[in-house]
Design a protein around this motif. Structure first.
Motif, short mmCIF file in Angstrom:
data_model
loop_
_atom_site.label_atom_id
_atom_site.label_comp_id
_atom_site.label_asym_id
_atom_site.label_seq_id
_atom_site.Cartn_x
_atom_site.Cartn_y
_atom_site.Cartn_z
N ASP A 102 14.05 15.30 -4.87
CA ASP A 102 14.67 15.93 -4.63
C ASP A 102 14.82 15.88 -2.70
OD1 ASP A 102 12.41 15.19 -4.17
OD2 ASP A 102 11.43 17.23 -3.97
N PRO A 103 14.96 16.78 -1.87
CA PRO A 103 15.37 16.38 -0.48
C PRO A 103 13.64 15.33 0.34
CG PRO A 103 16.41 17.90 -0.73
CD PRO A 103 15.52 18.22 -1.52
N ALA A 104 12.59 16.20 -0.59
CA ALA A 104 11.45 15.18 -0.04
C ALA A 104 11.52 13.71 -0.48
CB ALA A 104 10.18 16.17 -1.38
N GLU A 151 11.93 6.89 4.14
CA GLU A 151 11.06 6.66 5.38
C GLU A 151 10.47 5.01 5.26
OE1 GLU A 151 6.83 8.02 6.75
OE2 GLU A 151 7.90 9.32 5.27
N VAL A 152 10.48 4.60 3.10
CA VAL A 152 9.24 3.63 3.80
C VAL A 152 10.45 2.57 4.31
CG1 VAL A 152 8.76 1.65 1.49
CG2 VAL A 152 8.60 4.81 1.59
N GLN A 153 12.00 2.20 3.33
CA GLN A 153 12.67 1.25 3.92
C GLN A 153 12.70 1.52 5.70
OE1 GLN A 153 16.65 3.39 2.44
NE2 GLN A 153 15.80 2.60 0.48
N GLN A 154 12.63 2.36 6.20
CA GLN A 154 12.99 2.84 7.53
C GLN A 154 11.39 1.53 8.25
OE1 GLN A 154 13.37 6.30 8.54
NE2 GLN A 154 16.26 6.14 8.60
N LEU A 193 3.44 3.16 6.64
CA LEU A 193 4.27 2.64 5.41
C LEU A 193 3.06 3.18 3.30
CD1 LEU A 193 6.24 1.58 3.97
CD2 LEU A 193 5.09 -0.60 4.61
N SER A 194 2.46 2.96 3.97
CA SER A 194 1.12 2.48 2.88
C SER A 194 1.21 4.49 2.43
CB SER A 194 -0.49 2.10 2.79
OG SER A 194 0.02 1.30 3.89
N LEU A 195 0.74 5.09 3.73
CA LEU A 195 1.07 6.42 3.33
C LEU A 195 2.10 6.77 2.72
CD1 LEU A 195 -0.09 9.64 3.87
CD2 LEU A 195 0.46 9.49 5.59
N ALA A 196 2.99 6.65 3.36
CA ALA A 196 4.76 6.45 2.02
C ALA A 196 4.63 5.99 0.64
CB ALA A 196 6.12 6.76 2.85
N ARG A 204 4.00 11.14 -6.88
CA ARG A 204 4.80 12.22 -6.92
C ARG A 204 5.70 11.30 -8.57
NH1 ARG A 204 9.08 14.70 -3.25
NH2 ARG A 204 8.80 15.80 -4.61
N ARG A 205 5.81 9.66 -8.52
CA ARG A 205 5.78 9.53 -9.95
C ARG A 205 5.03 9.81 -11.25
NH1 ARG A 205 5.84 4.12 -7.61
NH2 ARG A 205 8.44 3.76 -6.68
N GLN A 206 4.07 10.86 -10.63
CA GLN A 206 3.04 11.00 -11.71
C GLN A 206 3.73 12.97 -11.91
OE1 GLN A 206 -1.17 10.22 -10.35
NE2 GLN A 206 -0.44 8.44 -10.59
#
Length: 396
Positions: free
Chosen positions: A325-327, A334-337, A304-307, A314-316
């Motif tokens: 995008d799909p990523a 992934e964060v939610q799960q 989760l920390s990685l995601a 990516r906000r940068q």
């Protein structure tokens, strides 16, 4: 008789007629005396013969009654000895009741020392109380029987004393009558010379029937007491056998109750020990699962920390590159799960801790009950068994 001579009468001489009359009278008197002597001698001999016959008959009557008295005396002496032996058996039986009763009371007291949670009125308690009641009843019964035997021995000895006194008097009477039968006119002087000057009070005169009734009454009393004694011995013999049987039966019932209760306690204790082993195993498994859950949480938190780090990075991106995008969609998903997984894993850890606390409660409860069963088992199988082992009820 010749005619008197008148010449002699006239001559002044003796009166021959009178002399002749006197002589004749003397002859007649002498003959009468001889006849009287013969009749008296015959009467004396006849009376002496009658006396001897009466005395002999009297001696035979005394001998007959003496034999009856001696026979009854022998019977009552034998019965007294038998009753004394029976009394010794009853005393021994009464003494033999004390130790089993003491052991029974001791077992009741020992079982009262069990923990309060198991201090219930079970079958063993009921059999022990019945056993105590049986032993106390037997002891009380034997005590009453002992008193009856003691009283019967007293009555038997009283009858024996009467027979002995009667026999003593009969022997004295027989000795006197034998002496009377042997007495002669020549022996009277010697008897009177050797006679004791001590004054003897005359006995009360009784008729021959009363004299015979005295011995008959003594014999009848002795026979009655002998019969009573025989009946009492038969009753006591039956009571000793029955009481010994009752005590043996109750001891066996109590022993069986102890054995059954011991088996039940051992079975319950064994089941609890098996359950405790399973609880301890499950506790260890639960501990391992919780550790695995915590490892899984840590790993998911790393992912989760990685995601989250990727999303933050990516906000940068330049503004024109900030497209969903799909990523980006995959990272959000992934964060939610991962968050949901971590929440479930944390809930599982909490549930695991609750399950472990429940297992601990079960463990403590089982250990406590095992200790209680072990304590009860020790009382019944060790303490009570040691006390009861040497107690054997034999036939009295």
């Amino acid at each position: 008789m010749s005619v008197p001579d008148h010449s002699l009468q006239q001559g002044g001489g003796p009166n021959l007629v009178n002399i002749d009359v006197m002589r004749n009278h003397s002859e007649l008197f002498r003959a009468e005396c001889l006849r009287l002597i013969l009749e008296t001698d015959k009467a004396c001999k006849r009376m002496q013969n009658d006396d001897n016959k009466r005395l002999d008959q009297r001696v035979r009557d005394i001998q007959f009654l003496k034999k009856e008295l001696e026979l009854k005396l022998e019977e009552i002496i034998v019965e007294i000895d038998d009753l004394i032996a029976m009394k010794a058996r009853v005393v021994k039986a009464l003494e033999a009741c004390k130790e089993p009763l003491r052991v029974t009371v001791l077992c009741v007291e020992e079982r009262m020392k069990r923990l309060s949670s198991v201090r219930l009125h079970d079958d063993v308690d009921r059999e022990l109380l019945k056993e105590r009641e049986v032993f106390e009843g037997v002891a009380s019964l034997l005590q009453r029987v002992l008193e009856q035997i003691t009283e019967q021995i007293r009555l038997n000895r009283s009858a024996k004393y009467q027979l002995e006194q009667d026999l003593k008097e009969k022997s004295e009477a027989q000795c006197i009558d034998n002496s009377c039968a042997l007495m002669t006119p020549h022996s009277i002087n010697n008897l009177q010379k050797s006679k004791n000057t001590q004054t003897v009070l005359p006995s009360l005169a009784v008729t021959p029937k009363q004299w015979e009734n005295i011995s008959d009454i003594n014999i009848a009393k002795a026979e009655q007491q002998k019969n009573n004694s025989v009946s009492l011995r038969a009753l006591v013999e039956s009571l000793l056998e029955q009481t010994a049987t009752d005590m043996q039966k109750q001891v066996q019932a109590t022993t069986a109750a102890f054995q059954l209760n011991t088996q039940e306690i051992k079975s319950a204790k064994s089941q609890m020990e098996d359950q405790l082993a399973e609880i301890l195993s499950e506790f260890a498994s639960q501990q391992r699962v919780r550790e695995d859950l915590r490892v899984a949480i840590t790993e998911n938190e790393h992912v989760l920390s990685l995601a989250q780090a990727r999303l933050a990075l990516r906000r940068q991106r330049p503004a024109k590159e900030q497209c969903y995008d799909p990523a980006q969609s995959q990272l959000f998903t992934e964060v939610q799960q991962l968050t949901a997984h971590i929440t479930k894993l944390c809930a599982a850890v909490a549930q695991s801790e609750e399950e472990q606390r429940a297992l601990v409660r079960c463990q403590l409860e089982l250990q406590e009950n095992i200790e209680i069963k072990a304590h009860s088992l020790y009382i019944d199988e060790v303490i009570c068994a040691q006390h009861r082992e040497p107690v054997i009820i034999h036939n009295f």
